[in-house]
Design an enzyme around this catalytic site. Structure first.
Site, PDB file in Angstrom:
ATOM      1  N   SER A 186     -49.637 -48.035  19.439  1.00 27.38           N
ATOM      2  CA  SER A 186     -49.266 -46.546  19.489  1.00 27.38           C
ATOM      3  C   SER A 186     -50.278 -45.596  19.084  1.00 27.38           C
ATOM      4  O   SER A 186     -51.537 -45.842  19.408  1.00 27.38           O
ATOM      5  CB  SER A 186     -47.844 -46.356  19.007  1.00 27.38           C
ATOM      6  OG  SER A 186     -47.300 -44.880  19.667  1.00 27.38           O
TER       7      SER A 186
ATOM      8  N   HIS B 276     -41.173 -49.160  23.588  1.00 29.02           N
ATOM      9  CA  HIS B 276     -42.375 -48.890  22.894  1.00 29.02           C
ATOM     10  C   HIS B 276     -42.429 -49.589  21.499  1.00 29.02           C
ATOM     11  O   HIS B 276     -41.813 -49.078  20.600  1.00 29.02           O
ATOM     12  CB  HIS B 276     -42.336 -47.414  22.535  1.00 29.02           C
ATOM     13  CG  HIS B 276     -43.501 -46.909  21.820  1.00 29.02           C
ATOM     14  ND1 HIS B 276     -44.742 -46.737  22.557  1.00 29.02           N
ATOM     15  CD2 HIS B 276     -43.927 -46.244  20.651  1.00 29.02           C
ATOM     16  CE1 HIS B 276     -45.635 -46.061  21.653  1.00 29.02           C
ATOM     17  NE2 HIS B 276     -45.087 -45.858  20.562  1.00 29.02           N
TER      18      HIS B 276
HETATM   19  C1  GTR Z   1     -45.687 -40.359  19.598  1.00 28.18           C
HETATM   20  C2  GTR Z   1     -46.938 -39.773  20.035  1.00 28.18           C
HETATM   21  C3  GTR Z   1     -47.701 -40.805  20.944  1.00 28.18           C
HETATM   22  C4  GTR Z   1     -47.710 -41.919  20.298  1.00 28.18           C
HETATM   23  C5  GTR Z   1     -46.526 -42.244  19.206  1.00 28.18           C
HETATM   24  C6  GTR Z   1     -46.513 -43.269  17.961  1.00 28.18           C
HETATM   25  O1  GTR Z   1     -44.836 -39.411  19.077  1.00 28.18           O
HETATM   26  O2  GTR Z   1     -46.394 -38.538  21.031  1.00 28.18           O
HETATM   27  O3  GTR Z   1     -48.804 -40.309  21.161  1.00 28.18           O
HETATM   28  O4  GTR Z   1     -48.774 -41.950  19.345  1.00 28.18           O
HETATM   29  O5  GTR Z   1     -46.111 -41.041  18.377  1.00 28.18           O
HETATM   30  O6  GTR Z   1     -47.678 -43.474  17.520  1.00 28.18           O
HETATM   31  O7  GTR Z   1     -45.782 -43.756  17.629  1.00 28.18           O
END
Ligand code: GTR
Length: 416
Positions: A251, A392
């Site tokens: 992420s 995710h």
């Molecule tokens: C979210 C963000 C993403 C990603 C994610 C993370 O909120 O919008 O770009 O980076 O966080 O790092 O878990």
């Protein structure tokens, strides 16, 4: 199906492939002067530095100076872990500039019986002690966001969060495959909040300065710079093969691995797990998180210059395939997840495909598939891609592919 339903629903982003619309990407191979590069030499001498300078100036920001010195304090030299299968070492790096300093704790696990290990290096989100139940791992003292699920209730971590993120770091699997792991808490280098009075930034301020100038580093670039300082240390560490350091990040920390490999040629390979917007996915594809969203939700991640591209993706002088191209010819793995639409899996695939033209200059095929593979059918090569079924996250399935990728590219611990 959304990654962060409550968070993502606040933004009216597009999830309809039919509504993506046409876009045209800045050319990888055409120089600012208008010549088209068609060989490695011209790429490396002319075009690559132009792209690096543009990405630095418009997206991540430049590092404003150099440290005076860095001290290494070995906190633990010869710990054992994983029922004797791993050695544990804990080291603190103290970064010094003028009268100011900042410390970061490294947690190191290495397979027993190897002289020099290939390693995976990456930040963790919630502290070194969260990646394992191992009671000997030091808990960070630096600021941490509140996270009720992990029982982090006071902006400081304690025993209650130990082991809470171990699903993301399958140590048995990694050590069993002959690799070491080096990790550190993101907040040790820069706390993940819109506050430039803490972390690494103030060490480099000139008199009276309170935040970085518009072309100076945001938090992502600061984290990348931190990994380069870890590499400085690894170059002195006899038990680690510094030619075989594979960056891995999930992420926002995947955005970091890409920019780190782009800016520091010493890293052998980079793995971007679900890095999405301003990581691996194309900004010009109108799908999922946008530049406006990321600039609003995380105003500290990128440099001041990047703010003007909110809702103006087409005006960006670069796009993320260009960040990936800076990693060539080194092995690169981009991974998505089916439920992670926020990160735009198709855009992640396409930017790796676009970047492949630079790998081609080196005589490397790059991502050969014409279209996205089915879920759970990894394409493992020098440029690799998979889309895993599920959310995710970074889990054992992903690591299984990363280990295969490292081995296939001959980035592995030597036999003796
Ligand atoms: C979210 C963000 C993403 C990603 C994610 C993370 O909120 O919008 O770009 O980076 O966080 O790092 O878990």
């Amino acid at each position: 199906l959304l990654l962060f339903p409550t968070y993502a629903q606040r933004w009216n982003v597009n999830y309809d492939e039919a509504a993506v619309g046409p876009y045209s990407l800045p050319s990888l191979l055409r120089t600012h002067g208008g010549t088209t590069v068609n060989n490695v030499e011209d790429w490396e001498i002319f075009r690559k530095p132009e792209i690096l300078a543009s990405c630095t100036h418009h997206l991540y920001g430049r590092v404003p100076g150099e440290l005076d010195t860095m001290f290494v304090t070995v906190k633990e030299k010869k710990g054992t872990a994983l029922n004797g299968k791993a050695k544990r070492k804990q080291v603190t790096l103290t970064l010094v500039k003028g009268k100011k300093e900042l410390s970061a704790d490294l947690l190191i696990y290495l397979p027993v019986g190897k002289k020099k290990s290939a390693i995976f290096l990456g930040y963790n989100f919630w502290g070194n002690h969260t990646i394992t139940d191992d009671p000997n791992v030091i808990i960070p003292t630096s600021w941490m966001p509140i996270n009720k699920d992990l029982h982090i209730l006071t902006n400081r971590a304690d025993e209650q969060s130990r082991g809470s993120m171990k699903r993301r770091w399958p140590l048995e699997q990694i050590i069993g495959a002959g690799y070491g792991v080096v990790t550190l808490y993101r907040g040790d280098i820069d706390p993940d909040r819109d506050d430039f009075s803490d972390g690494i930034h103030p060490l480099f301020y000139s008199k009276g300065q309170e935040r970085p100038c518009n072309d100076e580093w945001g938090t992502i670039a600061a984290w990348s710079w931190g990994l380069s300082r870890v590499m400085d240390y690894l170059e002195t560490e006899a038990e680690i093969d510094n030619q075989k350091v594979i960056l891995v990040g999930h992420s926002r920390l995947g955005k970091v691995t890409l920019w780190t490999a782009a800016t520091d040629q010493r890293f052998a390979a980079a793995i971007s797990n679900n890095s999405g917007a301003m990581g691996s996915t194309l900004s010009r594809r109108n799908f999922g998180e946008t530049v406006e969203v990321i600039n609003t939700a995380f105003p500290h991640w990128f440099c001041g210059n990047f703010k003007k591209y909110s809702n103006r993706e087409d005006m960006l002088p670069v796009d993320q395939h260009m960040v990936l191209s800076l990693i060539a010819p080194r092995p690169l793995y981009i991974a998505s997840a089916t439920e992670d639409l926020w990160a735009d899996p198709k855009g992640e695939f396409l930017s790796a495909k676009e970047a492949s033209v630079v790998y081609n200059l080196y005589g490397i095929q790059g991502l050969s598939a014409a279209s996205m593979p089915q879920p759970d059918t990894p394409l493992i090569d020098i440029v690799s891609y998979h889309i895993r079924t599920g959310k995710h996250d970074i889990i054992a399935y992903d690591w299984e592919q990363y280990i295969k990728f490292a081995k296939q590219n001959n980035i592995q611990t030597s036999k003796n």
